[in-house]
Scaffold this active site. Structure first.
Site, PDB file in Angstrom:
ATOM      1  N   GLU A 137       0.824  -1.199   0.000  1.00 31.07           N
ATOM      2  CA  GLU A 137       0.000   0.000   0.000  1.00 31.07           C
ATOM      3  C   GLU A 137       0.863   1.256   0.000  1.00 31.07           C
ATOM      4  O   GLU A 137       1.804   1.355   0.793  1.00 31.07           O
ATOM      5  CB  GLU A 137      -0.912   0.018   1.232  1.00 31.07           C
ATOM      6  CG  GLU A 137      -1.938   1.124   1.179  1.00 31.07           C
ATOM      7  CD  GLU A 137      -2.868   1.127   2.398  1.00 31.07           C
ATOM      8  OE1 GLU A 137      -3.949   1.720   2.284  1.00 31.07           O
ATOM      9  OE2 GLU A 137      -2.501   0.548   3.435  1.00 31.07           O
ATOM     10  N   GLY A 282       4.006   4.465   7.635  1.00 26.32           N
ATOM     11  CA  GLY A 282       3.828   5.902   7.640  1.00 26.32           C
ATOM     12  C   GLY A 282       3.601   6.493   9.012  1.00 26.32           C
ATOM     13  O   GLY A 282       3.636   5.837  10.033  1.00 26.32           O
ATOM     14  N   ALA A 287       0.216  -0.352  10.932  1.00 27.72           N
ATOM     15  CA  ALA A 287      -0.078  -1.671  10.376  1.00 27.72           C
ATOM     16  C   ALA A 287      -0.801  -1.493   9.049  1.00 27.72           C
ATOM     17  O   ALA A 287      -1.233  -0.396   8.689  1.00 27.72           O
ATOM     18  CB  ALA A 287      -0.922  -2.483  11.353  1.00 27.72           C
ATOM     19  N   GLU A 289      -3.773  -3.486   6.382  1.00 28.03           N
ATOM     20  CA  GLU A 289      -4.920  -4.365   6.485  1.00 28.03           C
ATOM     21  C   GLU A 289      -5.035  -5.379   5.360  1.00 28.03           C
ATOM     22  O   GLU A 289      -6.144  -5.668   4.905  1.00 28.03           O
ATOM     23  CB  GLU A 289      -6.193  -3.513   6.505  1.00 28.03           C
ATOM     24  CG  GLU A 289      -6.502  -2.790   5.188  1.00 28.03           C
ATOM     25  CD  GLU A 289      -5.715  -1.520   4.953  1.00 28.03           C
ATOM     26  OE1 GLU A 289      -5.997  -0.832   3.952  1.00 28.03           O
ATOM     27  OE2 GLU A 289      -4.820  -1.213   5.759  1.00 28.03           O
ATOM     28  N   HIS A 322      -8.946  -1.090  14.210  1.00 27.01           N
ATOM     29  CA  HIS A 322      -8.877  -0.348  12.950  1.00 27.01           C
ATOM     30  C   HIS A 322      -8.598  -1.284  11.777  1.00 27.01           C
ATOM     31  O   HIS A 322      -9.276  -1.238  10.746  1.00 27.01           O
ATOM     32  CB  HIS A 322      -7.783   0.717  13.068  1.00 27.01           C
ATOM     33  CG  HIS A 322      -7.584   1.547  11.847  1.00 27.01           C
ATOM     34  ND1 HIS A 322      -8.172   2.764  11.666  1.00 27.01           N
ATOM     35  CD2 HIS A 322      -6.847   1.327  10.719  1.00 27.01           C
ATOM     36  CE1 HIS A 322      -7.832   3.268  10.498  1.00 27.01           C
ATOM     37  NE2 HIS A 322      -7.008   2.419   9.903  1.00 27.01           N
ATOM     38  N   GLU A 323      -7.603  -2.156  11.943  1.00 27.32           N
ATOM     39  CA  GLU A 323      -7.218  -3.033  10.831  1.00 27.32           C
ATOM     40  C   GLU A 323      -8.282  -4.093  10.558  1.00 27.32           C
ATOM     41  O   GLU A 323      -8.520  -4.458   9.403  1.00 27.32           O
ATOM     42  CB  GLU A 323      -5.866  -3.688  11.116  1.00 27.32           C
ATOM     43  CG  GLU A 323      -4.715  -2.713  11.350  1.00 27.32           C
ATOM     44  CD  GLU A 323      -4.568  -1.661  10.274  1.00 27.32           C
ATOM     45  OE1 GLU A 323      -4.920  -1.931   9.121  1.00 27.32           O
ATOM     46  OE2 GLU A 323      -4.101  -0.550  10.590  1.00 27.32           O
ATOM     47  N   HIS A 326     -11.028  -2.792   8.507  1.00 29.67           N
ATOM     48  CA  HIS A 326     -10.633  -2.688   7.100  1.00 29.67           C
ATOM     49  C   HIS A 326     -11.046  -3.917   6.288  1.00 29.67           C
ATOM     50  O   HIS A 326     -11.143  -3.841   5.057  1.00 29.67           O
ATOM     51  CB  HIS A 326      -9.117  -2.549   6.986  1.00 29.67           C
ATOM     52  CG  HIS A 326      -8.631  -1.139   6.906  1.00 29.67           C
ATOM     53  ND1 HIS A 326      -9.077  -0.240   5.971  1.00 29.67           N
ATOM     54  CD2 HIS A 326      -7.703  -0.478   7.639  1.00 29.67           C
ATOM     55  CE1 HIS A 326      -8.448   0.910   6.133  1.00 29.67           C
ATOM     56  NE2 HIS A 326      -7.606   0.800   7.139  1.00 29.67           N
ATOM     57  N   GLU A 345     -10.117   4.795   5.222  1.00 32.68           N
ATOM     58  CA  GLU A 345      -9.453   5.142   6.473  1.00 32.68           C
ATOM     59  C   GLU A 345     -10.315   5.938   7.439  1.00 32.68           C
ATOM     60  O   GLU A 345     -10.022   5.962   8.637  1.00 32.68           O
ATOM     61  CB  GLU A 345      -8.180   5.954   6.168  1.00 32.68           C
ATOM     62  CG  GLU A 345      -7.180   5.224   5.285  1.00 32.68           C
ATOM     63  CD  GLU A 345      -6.600   3.988   5.949  1.00 32.68           C
ATOM     64  OE1 GLU A 345      -6.823   3.787   7.155  1.00 32.68           O
ATOM     65  OE2 GLU A 345      -5.933   3.213   5.245  1.00 32.68           O
TER      66      GLU A 345
END
Length: 863
Positions: A137, A282, A287, A289, A322-323, A326, A345
């Site tokens: 990504e 970043g 992490a 996804e 969060h992941e 996704h 996101e």
């Protein structure tokens, strides 16, 4: 943007991939990979050119088979455009429109340490175990195999991995079969035959005794190339069936919650998490996804049960939730192009498994005001931003795509009601299962669930740059309100003042009986309006601080609201009080209020004991200290905080633990002598005895930092030894930051030499963070970084990490001279990979310089 409307930065749409048979041979000993990919294509338009993405690989034999022509042909030429990272196959015979074809391409490349594409890392108990993994990504799959590397060009993937027999292979799907490689063996694709001829010497049989294996994985559902993942190494693993760790337990608990909320079952047979020693996704994320295989930093997932740190625990839970989310937002339904990155996101965090953490209040400080900080700059950009090239794509992974998007969706959810909002999200996801979407698709889903014109209300928040400040002027019979764009440098100019937003005002009032009433229906769509109101009773706009705007009251009203908020039976929630605190200083920084007005509010709230409110007060005081770092005559005393002792007790709540950490951290920053004395004593006893039991895990960072700041070489070297052999990842990260907090410039230079010669690329940010937040070394850091700029540029040329370094190195400076010197330095540099970050950094310095010029006299009178 529709693929048919492709521009110069998009691939032609004459052919589209539908399926990839991808075989990769990984040789960890020789640090290389070889492979062959067979890609099924649908020919949309007649063409004799096949254009695809490729970068930093050597391509070998190429054949193209056409179903319609029933022939296999070799390209008459193969050309490359390195700037646009493309290869073009020119065929002797055109492929007919509406037909199917298959292109077969062999490739090879090095396993570098670039932290992008298919790269190598080193870990294990001894720190010497080599393994490989992917980070694709947003646009790095092309570095690992030839492909159509755009999110809208979804296809299925059948991955086969060939590796040494004593290693483990991982990919998005479950293993379908695994067998030992025998020289001369065949498979259905012929890939092994090809690899025996062209792959590494070991697999060709030249290294006697080496044994290899072939691992085939099940075919994926349709997905984008950036979500493909694979890895090879001597991995250890844990499973929920027998044993758990914290991150794994969070994943186990949150998966069924998302299935219920979205009303869509998780579509894959497994969901692995690969913890990587070298990883860099970043500044925002820790992490990535990838479907069925989440990958991330050690610090993103590893919690030491013997030294449990509450802040680390919360971050791990947030990252995992969060992941996992996704898997629906981004993986099942993917934005059509990177201009809609926020659709992946910008989700409102559904962390419902830890209600004791009060995540709604934490969201305000962790996400909402982080987005405000960036969106208040002249160099801000819309959430939905045009991405004309890869450099721009990388640049938008920032607080606007993540935090602003999440904030405005949270605002929408509060306006329409969470139940209807989630129903609309479910409609949206179901309509675009394993497909792509745009902003309109999300608004359509929520509109169908609510009956409202969501697009009319929300496009201004997504497509316009910036956000409003709502000014409240009291009248005899109510309040007059006006909206204008908020800028950290002060009132907007005439052009910006023409911008308006549809603002849910959420007016909180108190009835004659003392009941709290929140009017959720008022929508400010024009420039100004008048609301009838009894101003003798408590009131507040933006109840719950769910709106993405700031509210400007008169100083008198602000203090009145603060006094009401400080009461035991206050009508204002934790979220209300947190928002008041952060708004006050931001408005003061921009010149709408005086700094003394904000400090007066903090004084009124001096007895506050809720963590998020107190965190806001103390972090804002620290912001003032940091901005006036060159003004020793400015002295601010932190509010008195209830002392909860130094060590955790079994009876402590998570709030108790969090408040203890907060109180001690900020007391040390304010140079409280008794706190500093205790911090120094604990580290001294640790150095003397080697027993770290007197250093509570929650206080590791502040104790290390204070030891280096108040000590000399002996303490600095002790912390450096912790970096080299940390008790756990969190201790290592804390030690890296602490090394930058020395008060001695010769030790600062040695820290900088560690950055240049010893640090892993992924850890650069921690060392720099220490030096940049240290008031005695921040200008040294800026000078040293510029002196060694070419070394950093060369070191990081394989990825886009420089944009994060630029902001960290210069963010704390606050003078016109610094702004001019930095702007001049970068005039002659190629800033294409970090141009947006540089503009934001310069804006940050300029705003701080203006604040110092505007408010120093006011602050001196208060201090």
């Amino acid at each position: 943007m529709n693929p048919s409307e492709t521009g110069h930065h998009r691939l032609p749409t004459s052919v589209e991939p539908t399926h990839y048979d991808l075989t990769v041979c990984t040789d960890l000993v020789y640090a290389k990979f070889d492979g062959i990919v067979k890609i099924d294509l649908y020919v949309r338009d007649k063409t004799s050119d096949i254009v695809f993405n490729t970068k930093d690989m050597q391509l070998g034999s190429v054949t193209v088979y056409s179903d319609a022509l029933r022939t296999e042909q070799h390209p008459k030429s193969m050309s490359f455009d390195t700037d646009r990272e493309r290869g073009t196959l020119s065929l002797p015979t055109s492929l007919p429109a509406g037909s199917k074809a298959q292109v077969s391409i062999s490739f090879e490349g090095p396993l570098t340490g670039a932290l992008m594409g298919y790269y190598r890392s080193v870990g294990g108990a001894d720190g010497k175990e080599v393994y490989s993994l992917t980070q694709f990504e947003p646009t790095a799959a092309r570095r690992a195999f030839p492909c159509w590397d755009e999110p809208a060009l979804k296809a299925t993937f059948a991955v086969t991995m060939i590796s040494r027999a004593d290693t483990v292979n991982l990919s998005n799907m479950s293993v379908e079969s695994e067998s030992t490689y025998e020289p001369g063996s065949l498979d259905a694709t012929g890939a092994v035959v090809w690899l025996t001829k062209l792959a590494s010497p070991a697999i060709s049989g030249t290294a006697a005794g080496d044994k290899w294996k072939i691992t085939r994985f099940q075919t994926t559902p349709p997905m984008s190339t950036y979500l493909v993942a694979y890895a090879n190494g001597r991995f250890e693993h844990v499973e929920t069936t027998y044993t758990t760790n914290f991150a794994l337990d969070v994943k186990r608990r949150v998966l069924p919650i998302y299935e219920k909320v979205f009303n869509i079952e998780y579509p894959l047979p497994k969901l692995d998490t690969l913890v990587a020693s070298d990883y860099n996704s970043g500044q925002i994320g820790q992490a990535t996804e990838c479907s069925g295989l989440i990958t991330g930093r050690v610090t993103a997932f590893c919690l030491d049960p013997r030294s449990e740190n509450l802040q680390v625990k919360k971050q791990i839970a947030v990252t995992m939730c969060h992941e996992v989310a996704h898997m629906w937002f981004g993986d099942i339904t993917t934005m059509e192009w990177w201009d809609n990155l926020y659709l992946n996101e910008g989700r409102v965090l559904l962390l419902r498994i830890f209600p004791e953490w009060k995540m709604n209040a934490s969201f305000i400080s962790d996400s909402l005001f982080r987005a405000f900080s960036l969106d208040a700059k002249l160099s801000s950009h819309p959430v939905e931003v045009e991405c004309p090239d890869d450099n721009m794509v990388h640049g938008i992974f920032d607080a606007l795509s993540y935090s602003k998007a999440a904030s405005v969706l949270r605002m929408l959810s509060a306006y329409v009601g969470e139940e209807r909002f989630l129903k609309g999200v479910s409609i949206y996801l179901k309509r675009h299962l394993f497909a792509n979407s745009t902003t309109k698709d999300l608004w359509d889903g929520i509109s169908d669930a609510t009956g409202l014109d969501v697009s009319k209300m929300m496009d201004c928040w997504i497509k316009q740059v910036g956000f409003p400040v709502v000014t409240v002027t009291e009248t005899t019979n109510g309040i007059h309100i006006r909206q204008d764009r908020f800028l950290e440098t002060g009132p907007a100019d005439e052009l910006d003042s023409q911008t308006t937003w549809s603002i849910p005002l959420r007016l909180l009032t108190v009835s004659d009986k003392g009941e709290v009433i929140v009017d959720k229906e008022i929508l400010l769509e024009q420039r100004e309006m008048i609301i009838p109101l009894d101003i003798s009773k408590p009131f507040k706009l933006n109840a719950g601080t769910v709106g993405f705007y700031r509210v400007l009251y008169s100083t008198e009203r602000l203090i009145t609201i603060g006094a009401e908020a400080a009461k035991a039976a206050s009508p204002f929630s934790v979220e209300d009080r947190t928002g008041l605190v952060y708004d006050a200083l931001a408005l003061a920084k921009a010149g709408f209020l005086t700094v003394s007005s904000a400090l007066s509010l903090f004084e009124v709230l001096r007895e506050e004991r809720e963590y998020s409110v107190l965190q806001g007060i103390l972090s804002n005081l620290e912001s003032i200290r940091s901005t006036w770092w060159e003004h020793p005559d400015i002295s601010l005393v932190s509010p008195i905080v209830q002392q909860l002792g130094w060590d955790n007790r079994k009876s402590d709540s998570d709030d108790d633990r969090a408040l203890r950490i907060l109180a001690i951290q900020h007391a040390a920053s304010a140079e409280d002598t008794s706190v500093i004395r205790e911090l120094k004593a604990r580290f001294s006893r640790f150095m003397e005895t080697g027993d770290d039991s007197i250093i509570p895990p929650d206080l590791v960072g502040v104790i290390y930092m204070n030891a280096v700041r108040c000590g000399g070489r002996k303490e600095w070297e002790a912390v450096k030894r912790i970096v080299q052999k940390p008790k756990n990842p969190a201790y290592g990260t804390s030690a890296m930051i602490a090394m930058g907090h020395t008060s001695h410039l010769e030790l600062a230079e040695e820290t900088f030499q560690c950055i240049l010669n010893e640090s892993r690329d992924q850890d650069l940010i921690f060392y720099l963070d220490g030096l940049s937040t240290n008031r005695k070394t921040r200008r040294f850091l800026a000078t040293a970084f510029m002196r060694h700029y070419d070394e950093f540029a060369k070191r990081l040329e394989g990825n886009f990490s420089m944009r994060y370094l630029i902001f960290r190195v210069f963010q704390s400076l606050s003078s016109r001279r610094d702004h001019q010197e930095i702007a001049n330095f970068f005039k002659e540099k190629d800033t294409s990979k970090y141009n947006m970050a540089l503009k934001q950094t310069l804006d940050n310095i300029a705003a701080q310089a203006a604040w110092v010029e505007r408010s120093t006299d006011d602050l001196l009178r208060w201090a």
